[in-house]
Design an enzyme around this catalytic site. Structure first.
Site, mmCIF file in Angstrom:
data_model
loop_
_atom_site.group_PDB
_atom_site.id
_atom_site.type_symbol
_atom_site.label_atom_id
_atom_site.label_comp_id
_atom_site.label_asym_id
_atom_site.label_seq_id
_atom_site.Cartn_x
_atom_site.Cartn_y
_atom_site.Cartn_z
ATOM 1 N N CYS A 254 0.823 -1.211 0.000
ATOM 2 C CA CYS A 254 0.000 0.000 0.000
ATOM 3 C C CYS A 254 0.853 1.255 0.000
ATOM 4 O O CYS A 254 0.403 2.315 -0.443
ATOM 5 C CB CYS A 254 -0.926 -0.005 1.207
ATOM 6 N N GLU A 385 -2.964 -3.841 -5.709
ATOM 7 C CA GLU A 385 -4.286 -4.278 -5.235
ATOM 8 C C GLU A 385 -5.306 -3.139 -5.224
ATOM 9 O O GLU A 385 -6.085 -2.983 -4.282
ATOM 10 C CB GLU A 385 -4.185 -4.989 -3.873
HETATM 11 O O1 AHR Z 1 1.670 -6.573 3.256
HETATM 12 C C1 AHR Z 1 0.948 -5.643 3.977
HETATM 13 C C2 AHR Z 1 -0.137 -4.954 3.162
HETATM 14 O O2 AHR Z 1 -1.080 -5.902 2.750
HETATM 15 C C3 AHR Z 1 0.322 -4.353 1.877
HETATM 16 O O3 AHR Z 1 0.796 -3.068 2.040
HETATM 17 C C4 AHR Z 1 -0.917 -4.330 1.056
HETATM 18 O O4 AHR Z 1 -0.635 -4.365 -0.316
HETATM 19 C C5 AHR Z 1 -1.703 -5.495 1.556
HETATM 20 O O5 AHR Z 1 -3.013 -5.169 1.822
#
Ligand code: AHR
Length: 656
Positions: A254, A385
């Site tokens: 994220c 995502e």
């Molecule tokens: O891996 C932790 C978080 O999980 C990442 O930042 C995100 O892409 C997913 O939701």
């Protein structure tokens, strides 16, 4: 062509042909699978970068911490103003004339009077002390490289002592320097600690009267990974290197698409001179200096023989921006269409920066940073995502088409939402199929039972179409049962290595007391590194990868989903690798038939990871679970009793 060159060419060709014949003739059958299957996911979550892998010892080195990151932070957080020996002076944080616009805050220190308190035995002066990330770890006899930017504001030069101290003020190392220049200038010195200490502080003390601006105050151990300046914590980088990952994905997660439009990770802000990089709050609620930036990520990949896999925002921010689940969240935001041309160019520029010749605009910047040779970038991730909205789709398509047109050899990795199924997953796959995106990034975190029950997920995926990068996955927990469920699933990833191109466990690193995500591969504090059973499973797969898969070498009770196995062969080394997993609490048999392989060595290297389903390693008890290595005799056909809750890897040479 000269005669000698011709002879050499013929000899070389003969060698290639016979070499291949040797490789081909030592086995028959086998399915070609990805040679980039297992790699690493790095995200600056849980203090993985600053205070973690990035070896900088000073916290808030450029006075950029602010309350928007943490309500109790300010530009002077982790610093103390000190006036030993009853000295007199003042300090302020200013922004009028910074080193660079990206680095606006600095301190102004005025030493008005240097006291000479009779009882005081150390240096008198006016200065500042940094407490690091919960203290600084220094080793007796080791060298530490200090640097700071300073600008003289008074007429006469100002002398400084730079020291390392214990929390009780005992001196561990000291050096002197004098600030003479009226413009921002970098001053450097080195310190050698006389004693080891895990909670040392750095002291910068003006010992003559005057006024100066200070910024970018830094202290690095000389012994970083591969001794690189601005480098990585050596012990931590080494455990990652030991895994022999085929790729590293960075910078997230994220963190890549960020908390709102202004918070996206923009790669251009993370290259070039450190004092010109742009710090920002990361989506996990703390400051990222970008000292571990794109150049350092690419360099680390090169240092450990992993391919770089940068993930860039698909021009939309994280759908959870602003804490969307709370009142007032902003949700996904998209870069306005009239700014997209510029954004698409930013993506293209990354490829030029990584691969372009030194005569290109961005290749020249890479060269200026000390790396004239290209980094051989093959993959670029676009999006993380993301919620698959019309705004996302329009922007992803623009970026994808532009990369494809200008760099047809680059494989774009698309994205299909945060879950293993559902609306974003379906829509993401639809877009990928329509556009013929080479690879898409699937993410799922779930319970161990799901991994056991879904070992056949990829058996039915379409071949010769879009491939899968399982970019983030983990079963919730760091116990043996979690790791072994993942191991069973990883045998299925190998079996489907013709459609699953890459896979990486997530997240990678978590600092004690600074963790936002509880299931992680490696836990650490300033002195220790705790390797979880999940780490060992990842390492056993990653360090034993092949490029051919053999389906009928290991047989087991097919109805028993607690048993899983795979057999791969690596064309480069010629080694055959067997992986056998038992997810139950009793030993169970499997049969191995190696008769399709010729010239097998009779001794093989066997590694077994086994333990109680509930067992785990913690920073206070790090060695509950560890793999055990031994040399074993192997026959063409043998029975193997897989221990309860275990992963076994047997590696057999087929070449001398
Ligand atoms: O891996 C932790 C978080 O999980 C990442 O930042 C995100 O892409 C997913 O939701």
């Amino acid at each position: 062509m000269g005669k000698l060159k011709y002879v050499l060419l013929v000899v070389w060709l003969c060698f290639q042909v016979t070499g291949n014949m040797v490789a081909q003739s030592s086995f028959s059958g086998g399915k070609k699978i990805s040679s980039d299957l297992f790699g690493l996911f790095f995200e600056d979550i849980n203090y993985a970068a600053d205070g973690g892998l990035y070896a900088e010892l000073v916290q808030n080195r450029s006075f950029e911490y602010n309350p928007a990151e943490r309500s109790n932070w300010n530009p002077f957080s982790y610093w103390e103003f000190i006036l030993p020996g009853h000295s007199l002076g003042s300090i302020s944080v200013e922004t009028k004339a910074p080193i660079h616009v990206n680095n606006p805050h600095y301190v102004v220190l005025e030493a008005e009077h240097i006291g000479h308190e009779a009882k005081y035995t150390g240096n008198s002066g006016v200065g500042i002390k940094n407490t690091g990330f919960e203290g600084m770890v220094v080793k007796a006899g080791d060298k530490y490289n200090f640097s700071m930017f300073a600008r003289l504001l008074s007429k006469t030069p100002v002398s400084f002592t730079i020291g390392l101290q214990t929390t009780k003020g005992k001196l561990l190392a000291e050096t002197k320097l004098t600030v003479t220049a009226g413009d921002w200038t970098k001053y450097q010195a080195s310190l050698i600690s006389v004693e080891s200490n895990d909670t040392a502080n750095l002291v910068i003390l003006a010992t003559t009267e005057g006024k100066i601006s200070l910024d970018m105050i830094s202290l690095f151990p000389e012994k970083t990974f591969k001794n690189r300046p601005n480098g990585l914590r050596a012990d931590m980088a080494q455990v990652l290197a030991d895994m022999k990952p085929r790729f590293i994905r960075f910078p997230g997660g994220c963190l890549a698409h960020g908390d709102g439009l202004g918070n996206m990770y923009r790669w251009k802000n993370t290259i070039g001179p450190l004092e010109q990089r742009k710090e920002q709050r990361n989506i996990w609620g703390y400051n990222q200096t970008a000292g571990l930036g794109y150049f350092e990520f690419f360099q680390f990949c090169e240092d450990i023989g992993a391919k770089p896999l940068p993930v860039l925002p698909a021009a939309v921010s994280c759908q959870n921006s602003g804490g969307t689940w709370k009142v007032g969240g902003t949700g996904q935001k998209a870069i306005p269409m009239d700014e997209m041309k510029e954004y698409v160019q930013e993506v293209l520029d990354l490829i030029e920066w990584a691969n372009g010749s030194v005569n290109t605009e961005w290749g020249a910047k890479r060269a200026a940073a000390g790396h004239p040779a290209p980094f051989h970038l093959e993959y670029v991730g676009v999006g993380n995502e993301d919620k698959i909205t019309p705004e996302f789709e329009e922007r992803f398509k623009m970026i994808f088409e532009a990369v494809k047109a200008k760099y047809p050899d680059i494989k774009v990795v698309g994205t299909v939402g945060p879950f293993h199924s559902g609306e974003d997953f379906e829509k993401g796959w639809e877009i990928a199929n329509q556009l013929k995106v080479p690879v898409v990034d699937e993410h799922y975190y779930t319970d161990p039972a799901w991994f056991i029950a879904n070992q056949h997920r990829y058996d039915s995926y379409k071949r010769n179409a879009t491939q899968v990068y399982l970019g983030e996955y983990a079963s919730w927990g760091n116990k043996m049962k979690n790791a072994i469920a993942e191991a069973a699933y990883m045998t299925a990833l190998e079996r489907n290595g013709d459609v699953v191109r890459m896979a990486s466990y997530a997240p990678l690193l978590a600092k004690k007391d600074f963790t936002q995500w509880t299931t992680d591969m490696i836990f650490f504090d300033n002195t220790k590194i705790c390797l979880t059973p999940n780490y060992y499973v990842q390492k056993m797969f990653s360090a034993n990868q092949g490029d051919y898969y053999f389906g009928n070498v290991i047989s087991k009770n097919e109805k028993d989903s607690t048993l899983a196995a795979s057999c791969v062969r690596d064309s480069k080394s010629g080694d055959v690798m067997l992986k056998m997993v038992n997810y139950s609490n009793v030993a169970k048999p499997m049969k191995v038939n190696l008769s399709k392989f010729k010239s097998l060595a009779s001794n093989a290297e066997q590694t077994v990871l086994t333990g109680d389903a509930e067992a785990e390693n913690t920073l206070d008890n790090m060695n509950q679970i560890a793999p055990v290595k031994s040399t074993v005799k192997v026959k063409k056909v043998f029975e193997y009793s897989a221990p309860p809750m275990s992963l076994t890897v047997i590696r057999i040479k087929t070449r001398k």
